[in-house]
Design a protein around this motif. Structure first.
Motif, PDB file in Angstrom:
ATOM      1  N   LEU A 110     -14.199  -0.781 -19.008  1.00  0.00           N
ATOM      2  CA  LEU A 110     -13.189  -1.364 -18.117  1.00  0.00           C
ATOM      3  C   LEU A 110     -12.398  -2.478 -18.784  1.00  0.00           C
ATOM      4  O   LEU A 110     -11.223  -2.703 -18.464  1.00  0.00           O
ATOM      5  N   LEU A 111     -13.030  -3.180 -19.700  1.00  0.00           N
ATOM      6  CA  LEU A 111     -12.358  -4.315 -20.348  1.00  0.00           C
ATOM      7  C   LEU A 111     -11.157  -3.914 -21.188  1.00  0.00           C
ATOM      8  O   LEU A 111     -10.194  -4.681 -21.290  1.00  0.00           O
ATOM      9  N   VAL A 112     -11.181  -2.741 -21.764  1.00  0.00           N
ATOM     10  CA  VAL A 112     -10.091  -2.338 -22.663  1.00  0.00           C
ATOM     11  C   VAL A 112      -8.738  -2.378 -21.946  1.00  0.00           C
ATOM     12  O   VAL A 112      -7.823  -3.093 -22.386  1.00  0.00           O
TER      13      VAL A 112
ATOM     14  N   GLY B  78      -3.477  -8.163 -20.129  1.00  0.00           N
ATOM     15  CA  GLY B  78      -3.406  -9.623 -20.159  1.00  0.00           C
ATOM     16  C   GLY B  78      -4.136 -10.306 -19.018  1.00  0.00           C
ATOM     17  O   GLY B  78      -3.767 -11.399 -18.600  1.00  0.00           O
ATOM     18  N   LEU B  79      -5.191  -9.681 -18.504  1.00  0.00           N
ATOM     19  CA  LEU B  79      -5.875 -10.209 -17.327  1.00  0.00           C
ATOM     20  C   LEU B  79      -7.156 -10.974 -17.658  1.00  0.00           C
ATOM     21  O   LEU B  79      -8.035 -11.123 -16.813  1.00  0.00           O
ATOM     22  N   GLN B  80      -7.258 -11.514 -18.865  1.00  0.00           N
ATOM     23  CA  GLN B  80      -8.469 -12.196 -19.301  1.00  0.00           C
ATOM     24  C   GLN B  80      -8.843 -13.397 -18.438  1.00  0.00           C
ATOM     25  O   GLN B  80     -10.001 -13.791 -18.417  1.00  0.00           O
ATOM     26  N   MET B  81      -7.916 -13.992 -17.742  1.00  0.00           N
ATOM     27  CA  MET B  81      -8.202 -15.196 -16.964  1.00  0.00           C
ATOM     28  C   MET B  81      -8.808 -14.882 -15.594  1.00  0.00           C
ATOM     29  O   MET B  81      -9.256 -15.786 -14.896  1.00  0.00           O
ATOM     30  N   SER B  82      -8.838 -13.623 -15.212  1.00  0.00           N
ATOM     31  CA  SER B  82      -9.401 -13.238 -13.927  1.00  0.00           C
ATOM     32  C   SER B  82     -10.911 -13.435 -13.914  1.00  0.00           C
ATOM     33  O   SER B  82     -11.596 -13.159 -14.898  1.00  0.00           O
ATOM     34  N   LYS B  83     -11.447 -13.876 -12.794  1.00  0.00           N
ATOM     35  CA  LYS B  83     -12.900 -14.050 -12.654  1.00  0.00           C
ATOM     36  C   LYS B  83     -13.623 -12.715 -12.814  1.00  0.00           C
ATOM     37  O   LYS B  83     -14.715 -12.659 -13.389  1.00  0.00           O
ATOM     38  N   LYS B  84     -13.032 -11.625 -12.337  1.00  0.00           N
ATOM     39  CA  LYS B  84     -13.654 -10.311 -12.496  1.00  0.00           C
ATOM     40  C   LYS B  84     -13.727  -9.923 -13.972  1.00  0.00           C
ATOM     41  O   LYS B  84     -14.742  -9.395 -14.436  1.00  0.00           O
ATOM     42  N   VAL B  85     -12.664 -10.176 -14.717  1.00  0.00           N
ATOM     43  CA  VAL B  85     -12.662  -9.853 -16.139  1.00  0.00           C
ATOM     44  C   VAL B  85     -13.673 -10.733 -16.869  1.00  0.00           C
ATOM     45  O   VAL B  85     -14.411 -10.261 -17.737  1.00  0.00           O
ATOM     46  N   LYS B  86     -13.757 -11.992 -16.510  1.00  0.00           N
ATOM     47  CA  LYS B  86     -14.742 -12.877 -17.128  1.00  0.00           C
ATOM     48  C   LYS B  86     -16.166 -12.381 -16.845  1.00  0.00           C
ATOM     49  O   LYS B  86     -17.033 -12.423 -17.714  1.00  0.00           O
ATOM     50  N   ALA B  87     -16.403 -11.869 -15.634  1.00  0.00           N
ATOM     51  CA  ALA B  87     -17.718 -11.307 -15.308  1.00  0.00           C
ATOM     52  C   ALA B  87     -18.023 -10.104 -16.202  1.00  0.00           C
ATOM     53  O   ALA B  87     -19.135  -9.984 -16.730  1.00  0.00           O
ATOM     54  N   LEU B  88     -17.044  -9.222 -16.363  1.00  0.00           N
ATOM     55  CA  LEU B  88     -17.242  -8.055 -17.225  1.00  0.00           C
ATOM     56  C   LEU B  88     -17.526  -8.478 -18.664  1.00  0.00           C
ATOM     57  O   LEU B  88     -18.392  -7.911 -19.333  1.00  0.00           O
ATOM     58  N   GLU B  89     -16.807  -9.496 -19.148  1.00  0.00           N
ATOM     59  CA  GLU B  89     -17.038  -9.995 -20.506  1.00  0.00           C
ATOM     60  C   GLU B  89     -18.447 -10.555 -20.660  1.00  0.00           C
ATOM     61  O   GLU B  89     -19.112 -10.316 -21.674  1.00  0.00           O
ATOM     62  N   LEU B  90     -18.915 -11.280 -19.648  1.00  0.00           N
ATOM     63  CA  LEU B  90     -20.273 -11.821 -19.698  1.00  0.00           C
ATOM     64  C   LEU B  90     -21.312 -10.703 -19.684  1.00  0.00           C
ATOM     65  O   LEU B  90     -22.333 -10.787 -20.366  1.00  0.00           O
ATOM     66  N   MET B  91     -21.056  -9.648 -18.921  1.00  0.00           N
ATOM     67  CA  MET B  91     -21.977  -8.510 -18.893  1.00  0.00           C
ATOM     68  C   MET B  91     -22.106  -7.884 -20.281  1.00  0.00           C
ATOM     69  O   MET B  91     -23.210  -7.577 -20.736  1.00  0.00           O
ATOM     70  N   VAL B  92     -20.967  -7.686 -20.927  1.00  0.00           N
ATOM     71  CA  VAL B  92     -20.974  -7.051 -22.247  1.00  0.00           C
ATOM     72  C   VAL B  92     -21.650  -7.958 -23.275  1.00  0.00           C
ATOM     73  O   VAL B  92     -22.413  -7.491 -24.127  1.00  0.00           O
ATOM     74  N   ALA B  93     -21.417  -9.244 -23.177  1.00  0.00           N
ATOM     75  CA  ALA B  93     -21.928 -10.184 -24.176  1.00  0.00           C
ATOM     76  C   ALA B  93     -23.406 -10.531 -24.000  1.00  0.00           C
ATOM     77  O   ALA B  93     -24.032 -11.039 -24.935  1.00  0.00           O
TER      78      ALA B  93
ATOM     79  N   GLY C 117      -8.370  -4.470  -8.407  1.00  0.00           N
ATOM     80  CA  GLY C 117      -7.595  -4.688  -7.187  1.00  0.00           C
ATOM     81  C   GLY C 117      -8.370  -4.566  -5.900  1.00  0.00           C
ATOM     82  O   GLY C 117      -8.112  -5.285  -4.943  1.00  0.00           O
ATOM     83  N   ASP C 118      -9.336  -3.666  -5.847  1.00  0.00           N
ATOM     84  CA  ASP C 118     -10.023  -3.395  -4.583  1.00  0.00           C
ATOM     85  C   ASP C 118     -11.516  -3.214  -4.821  1.00  0.00           C
ATOM     86  O   ASP C 118     -12.147  -2.340  -4.247  1.00  0.00           O
ATOM     87  N   GLY C 119     -12.058  -4.047  -5.669  1.00  0.00           N
ATOM     88  CA  GLY C 119     -13.476  -3.959  -5.982  1.00  0.00           C
ATOM     89  C   GLY C 119     -14.017  -5.317  -6.347  1.00  0.00           C
ATOM     90  O   GLY C 119     -13.414  -6.347  -6.055  1.00  0.00           O
ATOM     91  N   SER C 120     -15.156  -5.279  -6.999  1.00  0.00           N
ATOM     92  CA  SER C 120     -15.809  -6.517  -7.376  1.00  0.00           C
ATOM     93  C   SER C 120     -16.603  -6.292  -8.651  1.00  0.00           C
ATOM     94  O   SER C 120     -17.166  -5.219  -8.868  1.00  0.00           O
ATOM     95  N   ALA C 121     -16.633  -7.292  -9.473  1.00  0.00           N
ATOM     96  CA  ALA C 121     -17.493  -7.301 -10.653  1.00  0.00           C
ATOM     97  C   ALA C 121     -18.033  -8.711 -10.746  1.00  0.00           C
ATOM     98  O   ALA C 121     -17.265  -9.671 -10.736  1.00  0.00           O
ATOM     99  N   GLY C 122     -19.350  -8.825 -10.772  1.00  0.00           N
ATOM    100  CA  GLY C 122     -19.894 -10.170 -10.795  1.00  0.00           C
ATOM    101  C   GLY C 122     -21.344 -10.236 -11.190  1.00  0.00           C
ATOM    102  O   GLY C 122     -22.005  -9.226 -11.405  1.00  0.00           O
ATOM    103  N   ILE C 123     -21.806 -11.460 -11.275  1.00  0.00           N
ATOM    104  CA  ILE C 123     -23.189 -11.769 -11.577  1.00  0.00           C
ATOM    105  C   ILE C 123     -23.696 -12.545 -10.370  1.00  0.00           C
ATOM    106  O   ILE C 123     -23.120 -13.567  -9.996  1.00  0.00           O
TER     107      ILE C 123
END
Length: 134
Positions: free
Chosen positions: A96-98, A104-119, A15-21
């Motif tokens: 954070l992904l759990v 149900g927030l998988q479509m968020s760009k922040k969640v996608k960034a976190l998924e890419l970090m883990v993968a 909500g009030d942060g950022s996760a990205g590449i």
């Protein structure tokens, strides 16, 4: 206790942060997770709790309110807490992904960034391109 804390941090980042590449100029891509806050002591407390639960501490600094200059409002200082180490970002992203996936927030760009970090153990140009395409 840890589950509740990581859920709080996850939704604060969401909500009030950022996760990205990110990549600046010709520099190699990097991972970054940030929390923005007007209360520095809040970020210190989050950082302490992250350390207690086995995650990296936040690097805390002052942000800029330049975009709000001359808008007629008094504003508190802006602070940010960031994690930029690849290993530290990957570990925190996994936690954070759990709760974010459970919500149900998988479509968020922040969640996608976190998924890419883990993968991806290394933030390469192809990882950056996948992030930008998301």
């Amino acid at each position: 206790d840890e589950t509740l804390f990581i859920t709080l941090v996850a939704f604060f980042v969401f909500g009030d942060g950022s996760a990205g590449i990110y990549s600046h100029g010709k520099n190699a891509p990097t991972y970054r997770i940030l929390i923005f806050q007007s209360d520095e002591s809040f970020l210190v407390a989050v950082s302490d709790c992250l350390r207690t639960h086995g995650f990296a501490e936040l690097s805390i600094g002052e942000g800029s309110l330049g975009g709000f200059a001359d808008d007629g409002y008094d504003r508190r200082k802006a602070y940010n807490g960031s994690i930029a180490s690849v290993e530290a970002c990957r570990k925190l992203a996994e936690g954070l992904l759990v709760p974010l996936r459970a919500a149900g927030l998988q479509m968020s760009k922040k969640v996608k960034a976190l998924e890419l970090m883990v993968a991806n153990a290394t933030p390469t140009q192809s990882v950056l391109d996948a992030y930008r395409a998301s």
